[in-house]
Design a protein around this motif. Structure first.
Motif, mmCIF file in Angstrom:
data_model
loop_
_atom_site.group_PDB
_atom_site.id
_atom_site.type_symbol
_atom_site.label_atom_id
_atom_site.label_comp_id
_atom_site.label_asym_id
_atom_site.label_seq_id
_atom_site.Cartn_x
_atom_site.Cartn_y
_atom_site.Cartn_z
ATOM 1 N N GLN A 109 0.798 -1.293 0.052
ATOM 2 C CA GLN A 109 -0.039 0.040 0.100
ATOM 3 C C GLN A 109 0.862 1.289 -0.054
ATOM 4 N N SER A 110 0.748 1.865 -1.071
ATOM 5 C CA SER A 110 1.358 3.410 -0.990
ATOM 6 C C SER A 110 0.637 4.407 0.041
ATOM 7 N N ILE A 111 1.546 5.085 0.908
ATOM 8 C CA ILE A 111 0.940 5.869 1.797
ATOM 9 C C ILE A 111 1.199 7.222 1.573
ATOM 10 N N GLY A 112 1.689 7.495 0.557
ATOM 11 C CA GLY A 112 2.240 8.985 0.127
ATOM 12 C C GLY A 112 3.544 9.200 -0.590
ATOM 13 N N GLU A 113 3.673 10.170 -1.119
ATOM 14 C CA GLU A 113 4.817 10.542 -1.948
ATOM 15 C C GLU A 113 5.823 11.604 -1.243
ATOM 16 N N ILE A 114 7.085 11.582 -1.610
ATOM 17 C CA ILE A 114 7.893 12.408 -0.628
ATOM 18 C C ILE A 114 8.526 13.354 -1.746
ATOM 19 N N PRO A 115 8.196 14.284 -2.028
ATOM 20 C CA PRO A 115 8.669 15.296 -3.266
ATOM 21 C C PRO A 115 10.344 15.748 -2.846
ATOM 22 N N ASN A 116 11.237 15.784 -3.760
ATOM 23 C CA ASN A 116 12.660 16.064 -3.607
ATOM 24 C C ASN A 116 13.209 15.331 -2.486
ATOM 25 N N ASP A 117 12.893 14.154 -2.322
ATOM 26 C CA ASP A 117 13.434 13.419 -1.401
ATOM 27 C C ASP A 117 15.064 13.382 -1.675
ATOM 28 N N GLN A 118 15.833 13.637 -0.725
ATOM 29 C CA GLN A 118 17.296 13.678 -0.685
ATOM 30 C C GLN A 118 17.991 12.646 -0.083
ATOM 31 N N GLU A 119 17.210 11.589 0.538
ATOM 32 C CA GLU A 119 17.722 10.486 1.299
ATOM 33 C C GLU A 119 17.962 9.365 0.150
ATOM 34 N N PRO A 120 19.010 8.287 0.485
ATOM 35 C CA PRO A 120 19.240 7.349 -0.297
ATOM 36 C C PRO A 120 17.979 6.375 -0.285
ATOM 37 N N THR A 121 17.722 5.771 -1.378
ATOM 38 C CA THR A 121 16.601 4.863 -1.440
ATOM 39 C C THR A 121 17.155 3.382 -2.293
ATOM 40 N N PRO A 122 16.509 2.413 -1.958
ATOM 41 C CA PRO A 122 15.729 2.164 -1.037
ATOM 42 C C PRO A 122 15.797 2.216 0.331
ATOM 43 N N ARG A 123 15.226 2.500 1.354
ATOM 44 C CA ARG A 123 15.379 2.591 2.652
ATOM 45 C C ARG A 123 14.188 1.981 3.527
ATOM 46 N N LEU A 124 14.749 1.178 4.558
ATOM 47 C CA LEU A 124 13.658 0.926 5.602
ATOM 48 C C LEU A 124 13.521 1.893 6.764
ATOM 49 N N VAL A 125 12.128 2.115 6.882
ATOM 50 C CA VAL A 125 11.910 2.932 7.815
ATOM 51 C C VAL A 125 11.373 2.750 9.318
ATOM 52 N N HIS A 126 10.669 1.567 9.109
ATOM 53 C CA HIS A 126 10.145 0.614 10.388
ATOM 54 C C HIS A 126 10.209 -0.921 9.900
ATOM 55 N N GLY A 127 10.203 -1.624 10.880
ATOM 56 C CA GLY A 127 9.834 -2.935 10.661
ATOM 57 C C GLY A 127 9.524 -3.594 11.917
ATOM 58 N N ALA A 128 8.382 -4.374 12.018
ATOM 59 C CA ALA A 128 7.829 -4.994 13.103
ATOM 60 C C ALA A 128 7.472 -6.504 12.571
ATOM 61 N N GLY A 129 7.430 -7.318 13.609
ATOM 62 C CA GLY A 129 7.077 -8.782 13.413
ATOM 63 C C GLY A 129 8.328 -9.511 12.670
ATOM 64 N N PRO A 130 8.248 -10.894 12.412
ATOM 65 C CA PRO A 130 9.479 -11.606 12.023
ATOM 66 C C PRO A 130 9.550 -11.536 10.601
ATOM 67 N N ASP A 131 10.795 -12.013 10.045
ATOM 68 C CA ASP A 131 11.157 -12.096 8.861
ATOM 69 C C ASP A 131 10.361 -13.416 8.369
ATOM 70 N N THR A 132 10.398 -13.615 7.033
ATOM 71 C CA THR A 132 9.864 -14.765 6.616
ATOM 72 C C THR A 132 10.640 -16.048 6.898
ATOM 73 N N ALA A 133 10.144 -17.185 7.399
ATOM 74 C CA ALA A 133 11.243 -18.171 7.397
ATOM 75 C C ALA A 133 10.731 -19.075 5.854
ATOM 76 N N GLU A 134 11.281 -18.753 5.137
ATOM 77 C CA GLU A 134 10.639 -19.444 3.578
ATOM 78 C C GLU A 134 10.869 -20.825 3.661
ATOM 79 N N GLY A 135 11.639 -21.731 4.438
ATOM 80 C CA GLY A 135 11.750 -22.997 4.213
ATOM 81 C C GLY A 135 10.549 -23.701 5.109
#
Length: 203
Positions: A109-135
């Motif tokens: 889900q897109s939650i909005g645009e950031i015009p004139n973004d000067q920070e490196p992308t892609p970047r993680l802002v927040h993470g919650a809950g486990p990574d996948t255990a693909e196996g």
């Protein structure tokens, strides 16, 4: 340069597994798939596709984006569709399907645009809950094993047998580290994966 803030949610995961990332909206969907894989620690070795679900009355038909599109059925190519184009002006939600089963599905889900973004992308802002255990094949199995681990640590007599039956491949893993792995996001590790997954075009 315009960036897009994107909320990712792994469907059927318990506890909730979500990531907030910022991407260049000129990324094509093949590149964006690599970002999602990095955010959830998927290997990227399985087939993937994006689906824009129907949402009447505004959107009457679903749209499928895949690496090998069938033009007759209206499918569109991942590598030739930008993130901005897929979301559109109405910021339409997408589902990311990973693998041959329907078990690894991530809501996008897109939650909005950031015009004139000067920070490196892609970047993680927040993470919650486990990574996948693909196996472990699916978020539901991850959650079931997590429940059995909590019972095991609490001293429930048959919890070890239940875990061994559900996932014999993790019999030799100590319960507490595995429980933590199936409960929390290591944001430093996830952030590093996201930051380096597209090094060749990072800005």
């Amino acid at each position: 340069m315009t960036s897009t803030a994107v909320h990712l949610n792994l469907q059927h995961a318990h506890p909730t597994s979500e990531r907030l990332i910022v991407c260049d909206d000129e990324l094509n969907l093949a590149e964006f798939a690599q970002v999602i894989d990095a955010a959830f620690d998927l290997t990227g070795e399985a087939r993937c596709l994006f689906v824009r679900p129907p949402k009447p009355p505004v959107f009457t038909e679903s749209v499928v984006y895949t690496a090998f599109p069938d033009a007759e059925s209206g499918e569109k190519p991942l590598a030739q569709t930008s993130l901005a184009e897929a979301f559109g002006q109405l910021r339409r939600p997408l589902d990311y399907h990973y693998g041959h089963s329907t078990d690894w599905v991530i809501s996008v889900q897109s939650i909005g645009e950031i015009p004139n973004d000067q920070e490196p992308t892609p970047r993680l802002v927040h993470g919650a809950g486990p990574d996948t255990a693909e196996g472990l094949e699916s978020p539901r199995i991850m959650s079931t094993i997590r429940d059995s681990l909590m019972a095991e640590l609490a001293g429930v007599p048959d919890a070890i047998e239940r875990r061994q039956f559900i996932a014999p491949g993790v019999n030799d893993v100590k319960p507490l580290p595995l429980l933590e792995r199936l409960s929390f996001c290591d944001e430093l590790a996830a952030g590093e994966r996201v930051a380096t997954c597209l090094n060749w075009r990072r800005r």
